[in-house]
Write a protein that holds these residues in place. Structure first.
Motif, PDB file in Angstrom:
ATOM      1  N   VAL A  70      20.396  30.487  32.186  1.00 30.31           N
ATOM      2  CA  VAL A  70      21.511  30.693  33.180  1.00 30.31           C
ATOM      3  C   VAL A  70      21.589  29.881  34.339  1.00 30.31           C
ATOM      4  O   VAL A  70      20.353  30.110  35.291  1.00 30.31           O
ATOM      5  N   VAL A  71      22.586  29.497  34.890  1.00 34.48           N
ATOM      6  CA  VAL A  71      23.005  28.986  35.951  1.00 34.48           C
ATOM      7  C   VAL A  71      23.355  29.225  37.428  1.00 34.48           C
ATOM      8  O   VAL A  71      24.640  30.261  37.535  1.00 34.48           O
ATOM      9  N   HIS A  72      22.629  29.528  38.378  1.00 29.37           N
ATOM     10  CA  HIS A  72      22.930  30.894  39.214  1.00 29.37           C
ATOM     11  C   HIS A  72      23.224  29.287  40.271  1.00 29.37           C
ATOM     12  O   HIS A  72      23.446  28.282  40.317  1.00 29.37           O
ATOM     13  N   GLY A  73      24.934  29.424  41.261  1.00 28.91           N
ATOM     14  CA  GLY A  73      25.523  28.658  42.427  1.00 28.91           C
ATOM     15  C   GLY A  73      26.250  28.920  42.140  1.00 28.91           C
ATOM     16  O   GLY A  73      26.360  27.492  42.656  1.00 28.91           O
ATOM     17  N   LEU A  74      27.264  27.950  40.591  1.00 30.39           N
ATOM     18  CA  LEU A  74      28.133  27.685  40.380  1.00 30.39           C
ATOM     19  C   LEU A  74      29.315  28.029  41.409  1.00 30.39           C
ATOM     20  O   LEU A  74      30.821  27.668  41.199  1.00 30.39           O
ATOM     21  N   GLY A  75      30.070  29.312  42.117  1.00 27.97           N
ATOM     22  CA  GLY A  75      31.002  30.087  42.574  1.00 27.97           C
ATOM     23  C   GLY A  75      31.864  30.659  41.406  1.00 27.97           C
ATOM     24  O   GLY A  75      32.510  31.113  42.172  1.00 27.97           O
ATOM     25  N   ASP A  76      31.205  31.197  40.256  1.00 28.16           N
ATOM     26  CA  ASP A  76      31.886  31.617  39.619  1.00 28.16           C
ATOM     27  C   ASP A  76      31.206  33.107  39.288  1.00 28.16           C
ATOM     28  O   ASP A  76      32.508  33.952  38.273  1.00 28.16           O
ATOM     29  N   GLY A  77      30.515  32.918  40.031  1.00 28.99           N
ATOM     30  CA  GLY A  77      30.119  35.015  39.766  1.00 28.99           C
ATOM     31  C   GLY A  77      29.837  35.844  38.499  1.00 28.99           C
ATOM     32  O   GLY A  77      29.781  36.776  38.327  1.00 28.99           O
ATOM     33  N   THR A  78      29.525  34.796  37.210  1.00 27.36           N
ATOM     34  CA  THR A  78      29.079  34.818  36.226  1.00 27.36           C
ATOM     35  C   THR A  78      27.319  34.987  35.891  1.00 27.36           C
ATOM     36  O   THR A  78      27.681  35.310  34.412  1.00 27.36           O
ATOM     37  N   ALA A  79      27.059  34.416  36.742  1.00 25.40           N
ATOM     38  CA  ALA A  79      25.409  34.295  36.204  1.00 25.40           C
ATOM     39  C   ALA A  79      25.080  36.036  36.725  1.00 25.40           C
ATOM     40  O   ALA A  79      24.804  36.568  37.205  1.00 25.40           O
ATOM     41  N   THR A  80      23.750  36.140  35.510  1.00 21.97           N
ATOM     42  CA  THR A  80      23.618  37.627  35.270  1.00 21.97           C
ATOM     43  C   THR A  80      21.835  37.116  34.717  1.00 21.97           C
ATOM     44  O   THR A  80      21.892  37.726  34.013  1.00 21.97           O
ATOM     45  N   GLY A  81      21.051  36.907  35.146  1.00 21.91           N
ATOM     46  CA  GLY A  81      19.328  36.364  35.438  1.00 21.91           C
ATOM     47  C   GLY A  81      19.140  37.698  35.706  1.00 21.91           C
ATOM     48  O   GLY A  81      19.002  38.510  35.739  1.00 21.91           O
ATOM     49  N   ARG A  82      17.704  37.711  35.100  1.00 21.51           N
ATOM     50  CA  ARG A  82      16.539  38.474  35.789  1.00 21.51           C
ATOM     51  C   ARG A  82      16.004  38.163  36.997  1.00 21.51           C
ATOM     52  O   ARG A  82      15.196  38.790  37.151  1.00 21.51           O
ATOM     53  N   ALA A  83      15.841  36.729  37.660  1.00 18.60           N
ATOM     54  CA  ALA A  83      15.650  36.509  38.738  1.00 18.60           C
ATOM     55  C   ALA A  83      15.576  37.283  39.833  1.00 18.60           C
ATOM     56  O   ALA A  83      16.855  37.630  40.079  1.00 18.60           O
ATOM     57  N   GLY A  84      15.190  38.258  40.716  1.00 17.36           N
ATOM     58  CA  GLY A  84      15.386  38.040  41.577  1.00 17.36           C
ATOM     59  C   GLY A  84      16.222  36.999  43.203  1.00 17.36           C
ATOM     60  O   GLY A  84      16.240  36.255  42.891  1.00 17.36           O
ATOM     61  N   ALA A  85      17.401  37.832  44.138  1.00 16.64           N
ATOM     62  CA  ALA A  85      17.515  36.720  44.998  1.00 16.64           C
ATOM     63  C   ALA A  85      16.940  36.117  45.687  1.00 16.64           C
ATOM     64  O   ALA A  85      17.252  34.890  45.939  1.00 16.64           O
ATOM     65  N   ALA A  86      15.408  36.409  46.487  1.00 15.80           N
ATOM     66  CA  ALA A  86      14.557  36.373  47.099  1.00 15.80           C
ATOM     67  C   ALA A  86      13.910  34.887  46.440  1.00 15.80           C
ATOM     68  O   ALA A  86      13.897  34.712  46.941  1.00 15.80           O
ATOM     69  N   ASP A  87      14.112  34.762  44.290  1.00 14.86           N
ATOM     70  CA  ASP A  87      13.113  33.652  43.993  1.00 14.86           C
ATOM     71  C   ASP A  87      13.853  32.901  44.102  1.00 14.86           C
ATOM     72  O   ASP A  87      13.556  31.373  44.555  1.00 14.86           O
ATOM     73  N   LEU A  88      15.393  33.592  43.997  1.00 12.48           N
ATOM     74  CA  LEU A  88      15.890  32.204  43.908  1.00 12.48           C
ATOM     75  C   LEU A  88      16.303  31.419  45.006  1.00 12.48           C
ATOM     76  O   LEU A  88      16.750  29.977  44.994  1.00 12.48           O
ATOM     77  N   ASP A  89      16.835  31.703  46.147  1.00 14.13           N
ATOM     78  CA  ASP A  89      16.283  31.494  47.048  1.00 14.13           C
ATOM     79  C   ASP A  89      15.337  30.507  47.909  1.00 14.13           C
ATOM     80  O   ASP A  89      15.348  29.180  48.527  1.00 14.13           O
ATOM     81  N   GLN A  90      14.538  31.299  47.263  1.00 12.04           N
ATOM     82  CA  GLN A  90      13.073  30.206  47.099  1.00 12.04           C
ATOM     83  C   GLN A  90      13.421  29.385  46.712  1.00 12.04           C
ATOM     84  O   GLN A  90      12.978  28.191  47.350  1.00 12.04           O
ATOM     85  N   ALA A  91      13.747  29.044  45.309  1.00 11.75           N
ATOM     86  CA  ALA A  91      13.875  28.044  44.831  1.00 11.75           C
ATOM     87  C   ALA A  91      14.697  26.739  45.430  1.00 11.75           C
ATOM     88  O   ALA A  91      14.656  25.335  45.533  1.00 11.75           O
ATOM     89  N   ARG A  92      15.886  27.275  45.910  1.00  6.24           N
ATOM     90  CA  ARG A  92      17.432  26.253  46.715  1.00  6.24           C
ATOM     91  C   ARG A  92      15.860  25.473  48.090  1.00  6.24           C
ATOM     92  O   ARG A  92      16.416  25.198  48.378  1.00  6.24           O
ATOM     93  N   ALA A  93      15.169  26.692  48.788  1.00  5.93           N
ATOM     94  CA  ALA A  93      14.736  26.360  49.620  1.00  5.93           C
ATOM     95  C   ALA A  93      13.548  25.350  49.618  1.00  5.93           C
ATOM     96  O   ALA A  93      13.694  24.455  50.631  1.00  5.93           O
ATOM     97  N   GLU A  94      12.313  25.548  48.511  1.00  8.58           N
ATOM     98  CA  GLU A  94      11.667  24.439  48.336  1.00  8.58           C
ATOM     99  C   GLU A  94      11.884  23.539  47.747  1.00  8.58           C
ATOM    100  O   GLU A  94      11.750  22.214  47.529  1.00  8.58           O
ATOM    101  N   ARG A  95      13.435  23.621  46.740  1.00  9.77           N
ATOM    102  CA  ARG A  95      13.787  22.761  46.169  1.00  9.77           C
ATOM    103  C   ARG A  95      12.519  22.086  45.216  1.00  9.77           C
ATOM    104  O   ARG A  95      12.853  21.230  44.786  1.00  9.77           O
TER     105      ARG A  95
END
Length: 469
Positions: A70-95
């Motif tokens: 599942v791809v998050h952050g493409l801007g289409d709003g269709t991503a329905t994953g299981r990971a929480g927003a905090a985990d996604l933000d951590q992955a983006r921040a730490e890259r």
């Protein structure tokens, strides 16, 4: 139960670390597979952000639709994953790639930089793929099989050990109860087998030591016979001990009573020595089994004692053929007792001064021992050979002792008229170094008698007495 418990503890101590190691390996393999599928999508994102291209890349990753990336952050709003927003933000921040726990399993998060924004590819890994419950069930089955096999093996080993230990216990109890023939079969572990061999050696040494002691007692008893016979003959030479007929002074009565007590004491002592000899002979034979002895050596040994008594009574005597080794299958103590019994009869039932001779020969598969005397002879040879029968008022056991020894050696005893004029007692013993052949034993006795006549024809002839015994 104790054995099964020990096996279970050992199995658990082995299987629990194994389960943990296998679990970690299964988790690593599942996460690695998730990384492979995520790489297909991240590669497509690096080329194009077109949704159709991304969808083809997701479909190409294969697997269960529920576990596809599942791809998050493409801007289409269709991503329905299981990971929480905090985990996604951590992955983006730490890259950097992250593996986070989510409901029902784990999720791998791989950030992808797309210009001024960062997309995150999520791949879900369920608990089944991580090796959860199935792994523990499998290991539980393995544990049951291992414990069962261990119980069977340990039970067999323990059974052998217990059986070997019980054998040692029973053998020790049997030895303690007097059964010196008890032995054990060495078995079980090496230490117990060595203990079994040591136990058998100990039992054999006990048997040998007791046999040696009884042989010593028998030899000492035989040695007592010569002085006892001399005492008895000297006592018989004393005045009569009858106090019932005639008138005697008080001193004469005391003297005759003393003579009677001496004779009774000697007779009692002789009887005790005979019982002791017979008892030790039977015990030695029972303990040691068949034995061998040198007939010539035994004859020479016994004649040393009887020669001294013969000298005191002026009895001419000689030994023939006892200079060579002649083996016989009888214990030495048994043969010595038989010789003492027959020679003792010569001294007991013939007058002083009566000649006798002992001859040893070997032929036709037999060893012959001949005892001749110049006495009155034996009127009824058949009766004399029967146990307990005697015409002289004795126990009648003398010739029976010789007969039993001869039968023990597969031979016989016969009585005939000697060339000296008295009785000729011949003991035949099977020759262990010759092949026995059917022969006329009484014919052998006759040949021995003829040989004796030839020998005496060239030498001294003993006075011949004609009166019957």
């Amino acid at each position: 139960m104790l054995t099964a418990g020990c096996c279970a503890v050992v199995a658990l101590a082995f299987l629990v670390p194994l389960a943990l190691v296998l679990g970690d390996r299964a988790r690593d393999e599942a996460i690695a597979d998730a990384a492979r599928r995520s790489a297909l999508v991240t590669g497509a994102l690096a080329v194009s952000t077109d949704p159709k291209v991304i969808e083809r890349a997701v479909a190409a990753s294969g697997g269960d639709p529920a576990t596809r990336p599942v791809v998050h952050g493409l801007g289409d709003g269709t991503a329905t994953g299981r990971a929480g927003a905090a985990d996604l933000d951590q992955a983006r921040a730490e890259r950097r790639s992250l593996v986070v726990d989510v409901a029902g399993g784990a999720a791998r998060l791989d950030p992808v930089v797309l210009g001024d924004r960062v997309a995150v590819v999520e791949v879900f890994v369920p608990d089944a793929a991580l090796g959860g419950g199935s792994r523990w069930l499998l290991l539980a089955g393995v544990a049951v099989v291992l414990v069962g096999a261990a119980v069977l093996v340990v039970d067999r080993v323990a059974t052998r050990t217990v059986d070997a230990t019980r054998g040692l216990v029973h053998g020790a109890l049997a030895i303690g109860d007097g059964d010196l023939g008890a032995r054990v079969e060495p078995s079980g572990p090496r230490e117990l087998a060595e203990a079994g061999h040591a136990f058998n050696r100990m039992a054999e040494r006990l048997v040998a030591a007791r046999a040696d002691e009884r042989e010593l007692v028998a030899d000492l008893s035989h040695r007592l016979r010569t002085p006892l016979t001399a005492l008895r003959l000297d006592a018989e030479a004393l005045d009569p001990d009858d106090t019932s007929m005639g008138t005697f002074s008080e001193a004469e009565l005391d003297r005759r009573r003393g003579i009677r007590r001496i004779r009774q004491a000697i007779a009692t002592l002789e009887g005790e020595v005979d019982v002791l000899i017979k008892t030790t002979r039977k015990a030695v034979t029972h303990d040691t089994g068949p034995a061998m002895c040198d007939v010539s050596e035994v004859v020479r040994d016994r004649m040393v004692f009887w020669s001294a008594l013969a000298g005191d009574q002026n009895r001419p005597h000689r030994v023939i053929g006892a200079h060579l080794r002649i083996p016989a299958p009888v214990p030495r103590a048994e043969l010595a007792a038989a010789l003492d019994a027959v020679i003792g009869n010569v001294f007991r039932y013939t007058p002083q001064g009566t000649a006798f001779e002992v001859a040893v020969s070997r032929r036709d598969g037999y060893v012959a021992i001949r005892i001749d005397d110049a006495g009155p002879g034996i009127a009824n040879p058949d009766r004399a050979l029967r146990r307990g029968a005697s015409d002289q008022g004795s126990t009648g056991l003398g010739l029976d002792i010789a007969k039993r020894v001869a039968l023990q050696a597969n031979g016989s005893v016969s009585i005939d008229r000697a060339q000296l004029g008295g009785a000729s007692v011949v003991m035949l013993l099977a020759d262990p170094e010759a092949t026995p052949r059917p022969v006329n034993r009484f014919g052998l006795v006759g040949r021995m008698a003829r040989e004796a006549r030839e020998q005496k024809g060239a030498g001294r002839r003993w006075p011949r007495q004609r009166n019957g015994r």
